[in-house]
Scaffold this active site. Structure first.
Site, PDB file in Angstrom:
ATOM      1  N   ASP A  83       0.850  -1.187   0.000  1.00 24.36           N
ATOM      2  CA  ASP A  83       0.000   0.000   0.000  1.00 24.36           C
ATOM      3  C   ASP A  83       0.889   1.242   0.000  1.00 24.36           C
ATOM      4  O   ASP A  83       2.117   1.149  -0.059  1.00 24.36           O
ATOM      5  CB  ASP A  83      -0.926  -0.009   1.212  1.00 24.36           C
ATOM      6  CG  ASP A  83      -0.147   0.088   2.519  1.00 24.36           C
ATOM      7  OD1 ASP A  83      -0.058   1.207   3.063  1.00 24.36           O
ATOM      8  OD2 ASP A  83       0.377  -0.943   2.985  1.00 24.36           O
ATOM      9  N   ASP A 142       0.420 -17.527  -4.722  1.00 17.84           N
ATOM     10  CA  ASP A 142       1.080 -16.452  -5.471  1.00 17.84           C
ATOM     11  C   ASP A 142       0.024 -15.693  -6.259  1.00 17.84           C
ATOM     12  O   ASP A 142      -0.152 -15.886  -7.461  1.00 17.84           O
ATOM     13  CB  ASP A 142       2.144 -17.051  -6.395  1.00 17.84           C
ATOM     14  CG  ASP A 142       2.942 -15.974  -7.135  1.00 17.84           C
ATOM     15  OD1 ASP A 142       2.825 -14.785  -6.761  1.00 17.84           O
ATOM     16  OD2 ASP A 142       3.674 -16.328  -8.079  1.00 17.84           O
ATOM     17  N   GLU A 178       1.943 -10.290   0.159  1.00 20.08           N
ATOM     18  CA  GLU A 178       2.281  -8.867   0.157  1.00 20.08           C
ATOM     19  C   GLU A 178       3.783  -8.727   0.361  1.00 20.08           C
ATOM     20  O   GLU A 178       4.486  -9.685   0.706  1.00 20.08           O
ATOM     21  CB  GLU A 178       1.520  -8.112   1.258  1.00 20.08           C
ATOM     22  CG  GLU A 178       1.644  -6.596   1.113  1.00 20.08           C
ATOM     23  CD  GLU A 178       0.720  -5.819   2.048  1.00 20.08           C
ATOM     24  OE1 GLU A 178       0.598  -4.600   1.868  1.00 20.08           O
ATOM     25  OE2 GLU A 178       0.134  -6.430   2.958  1.00 20.08           O
ATOM     26  N   HIS A 180       1.013  -8.886  -3.860  1.00 19.30           N
ATOM     27  CA  HIS A 180       0.113  -7.818  -3.431  1.00 19.30           C
ATOM     28  C   HIS A 180       0.976  -6.565  -3.279  1.00 19.30           C
ATOM     29  O   HIS A 180       1.531  -6.295  -2.221  1.00 19.30           O
ATOM     30  CB  HIS A 180      -0.568  -8.183  -2.117  1.00 19.30           C
ATOM     31  CG  HIS A 180      -1.578  -7.174  -1.655  1.00 19.30           C
ATOM     32  ND1 HIS A 180      -2.899  -7.206  -2.042  1.00 19.30           N
ATOM     33  CD2 HIS A 180      -1.467  -6.087  -0.849  1.00 19.30           C
ATOM     34  CE1 HIS A 180      -3.554  -6.208  -1.492  1.00 19.30           C
ATOM     35  NE2 HIS A 180      -2.691  -5.509  -0.756  1.00 19.30           N
TER      36      HIS A 180
END
Length: 570
Positions: free
Chosen positions: A176, A535, A544, A486
């Protein structure tokens, strides 16, 4: 012949992305140093030995007996091991009864050079508040995102109307676009410790970043990008804001497309002490290159420690309306952060008030993570060169060896010969294993007992393919690599390959991402945490990436690279 092996390694590296076949044997897909412990793990078979052939001439270079079958409790597999440590420089493959069972096996001392550099370079790709140009980022170039020159307080009624700060730079924390002090603390420490332990070698490193032509080593320039941001997170009273994020996570978009309002959220004791620790550490390290910055960092560290001493128990509480990462756990007390910060400040200043904050604190017996940084102080206190009381140093050394011995014993007795304990199968398990490797390296530095070094080698082996998933968890490095992390930039940039050099979080049984509309395939195998991985970019619980996962990868791979090449270490 002396020039053949480097060319073989280069060819193998270039071909990695095209090699997908699995032969069955679990090995480090990048290879091994010439003097390293080398273990092959294979499913149970009636055969008695493994034949290792030299691929330059097809001849048998070594025949190694297989161990008795054993069950690895974390995957449920029955496997056998073969030790091929006797193989010297060359290119090999393993065979049983004439059938090939392994990828190419590279034995060469420089085999981890590229991956450790890539793990460090990945931090450049995580930079906020700047464009990444093709000159430095290659095909992963992107527009600038999150200038963070106008950052507000949440809740906005918690400060006077119009209150805002400028807080640019820093690294995006994970997949993020948030920036978090607590996670920055352990990440910065780990990278700076790599510099401290192998200063002469790391000084020569070029990361090809915009600052590469400066007189400051590239690794310090990269870490400085995050330290500069961290300094902006200190309030005028010395306390440090816990995080800088939007109120909610954005979608899978590029940084420049995320234009939501950005906030800082509350000052906390752990964040302030993590800040104090790394600023004290930075004050020492940067002094030869930027005396003014060194003074600024130390002043900020002392001011932060003073604030935390007056506010010893302010723990993070997610405010209503914010849904980004918390970096807080229910058992948090702040005691581990006080220990670490006081230790770093004493090493830098030699002031007794910091030393007095250390003497009465007990040590934990597990590798460090963002939620418990106690062991970062153990590393410092165990080093007799840092000038602590002999009894304190001895206690820290004993603690270090207790943990290292548990991990070493697990390597020597477990079916997969890996330094993994039952509690290690958590969110970010790969970083736990990497940190276990660093514990073992510190024990090796202290004792020079090669069994600890061998254990650290097995930790890196696991991350680079010697695992039940038969995958290298590092993007771009290995024959079968993590491909769909991610990680918002890798998901949204339209490029097939993910940004290289980043470590996936790894398998565990939490399954926090398995829910309608997200990961709808239940990849968790109950009772088999080492197989509970997928994955896929939906899996923020297993796939992530994060700065506190990449930092120990960079340290572990870098340290083994240097040690393989004859560097004595700290």
């Amino acid at each position: 012949m002396r020039y053949i092996i480097p060319l073989i390694v280069m060819a193998a590296t270039l071909a990695n992305s095209q090699i997908t076949k699995t032969f069955g044997a679990r090995i480090n897909q990048l290879g091994y140093g010439e003097q390293a412990k080398k273990i092959l793990v294979y499913k149970a078979t009636d055969a008695q030995a493994v034949e290792f052939r030299d691929l330059s001439n097809g001849k048998t270079a070594l025949t190694s007996p297989l161990s008795a079958p054993g069950v690895w409790e974390y995957s449920g597999e029955t496997v056998r091991k073969a030790d091929f440590s006797a193989l010297k420089k060359g290119l090999y493959a393993a065979y049983i009864n004439g059938n090939r069972i392994s990828d190419n096996i590279v034995v060469q001392n420089n085999v981890y050079e590229d991956v450790y550099i890539a793990a460090l370079k990945w931090f450049y790709y995580q930079r906020a508040s700047t464009a990444l140009s093709p000159e430095f980022a290659g095909k992963w170039a992107r527009a600038a995102g999150h200038p963070d020159t106008e950052v507000y307080y949440f809740p906005e009624n918690g400060k006077p109307a119009g209150w805002k700060i400028s807080s640019p730079k820093g690294w995006y924390d994970a997949g993020d676009y948030g920036k978090y002090i607590v996670n920055s603390g352990i990440s910065v420490f780990t990278l700076l410790q790599l510099y401290e332990h192998f200063e002469n070698e790391v000084k020569k490193l070029s990361l090809n970043i915009p600052e590469s032509k400066s007189k400051t080593p590239d690794i310090l320039e990269e870490v400085r990008w995050n330290l500069d941001w961290m300094l902006t997170m200190q309030d005028t009273d010395g306390g440090v804001f816990h995080k800088l994020t939007t109120a909610r996570f954005c979608g899978h978009i590029m940084p420049d497309a995320d234009t939501a309002k950005r906030y800082v959220v509350m000052k906390t004791t752990p964040a302030t002490l993590d800040f104090a620790a790394v600023m004290a550490q930075a004050a020492r390290i940067y002094k030869p290159f930027d005396a003014k910055f060194s003074q600024q960092a130390l002043a900020a560290a002392e001011k932060a420690f003073d604030w935390a001493s007056k506010n010893p128990s302010i723990m993070f509480k997610q405010p209503d309306g914010v849904f980004t990462g918390q970096y807080h756990h229910n058992a948090e007390t702040g005691k581990d952060e006080f220990l670490w910060a006081a230790t770093e400040l004493y090493i830098t200043t030699k002031k007794n008030n910091y030393k007095q904050a250390i003497d009465t604190t007990s040590f934990n017996t597990h590798a460090p993570w963002w939620g418990d940084v106690n062991f970062l102080a153990v590393y410092r206190l165990a080093n007799s060169k840092n000038g602590f009381d002999k009894n304190l140093t001895k206690a820290a050394q004993d603690t270090l060896l207790v943990v290292a011995n548990m991990l070493r014993d697990e390597v020597e007795k477990s079916a997969y010969a890996l330094p993994v304990l039952k509690w290690n199968w958590v969110w970010g398990s790969n970083s736990v294993i990497a940190n276990n490797g660093i514990v073992l390296l510190n024990a090796y530095y202290l004792t020079k007992d090669k069994r600890y070094l061998d254990g650290a080698q097995r930790a890196l082996d696991y991350l680079l393919g010697a695992n039940p998933m038969d995958i290298s968890y590092v993007s771009g490095y290995g024959n079968r690599t993590m491909m769909d992390p991610h990680h918002r930039p890798s998901e949204a940039d339209g490029i097939f390959e993910p940004v290289p050099g980043m470590l996936a979080g790894g398998p565990h049984e939490g399954g926090q991402d398995i829910k309608p509309g997200n990961c709808e395939t239940n990849y968790v195998q109950k009772g088999k945490p080492a197989l509970s991985y997928i994955d896929h970019n939906c899996s923020y619980a297993s796939n992530e990436v994060a700065i506190n996962w990449n930092a120990p990868l960079a340290y572990l791979a870098g340290a083994l690279h240097f040690l393989n090449n004859g560097v004595k270490g700290p």
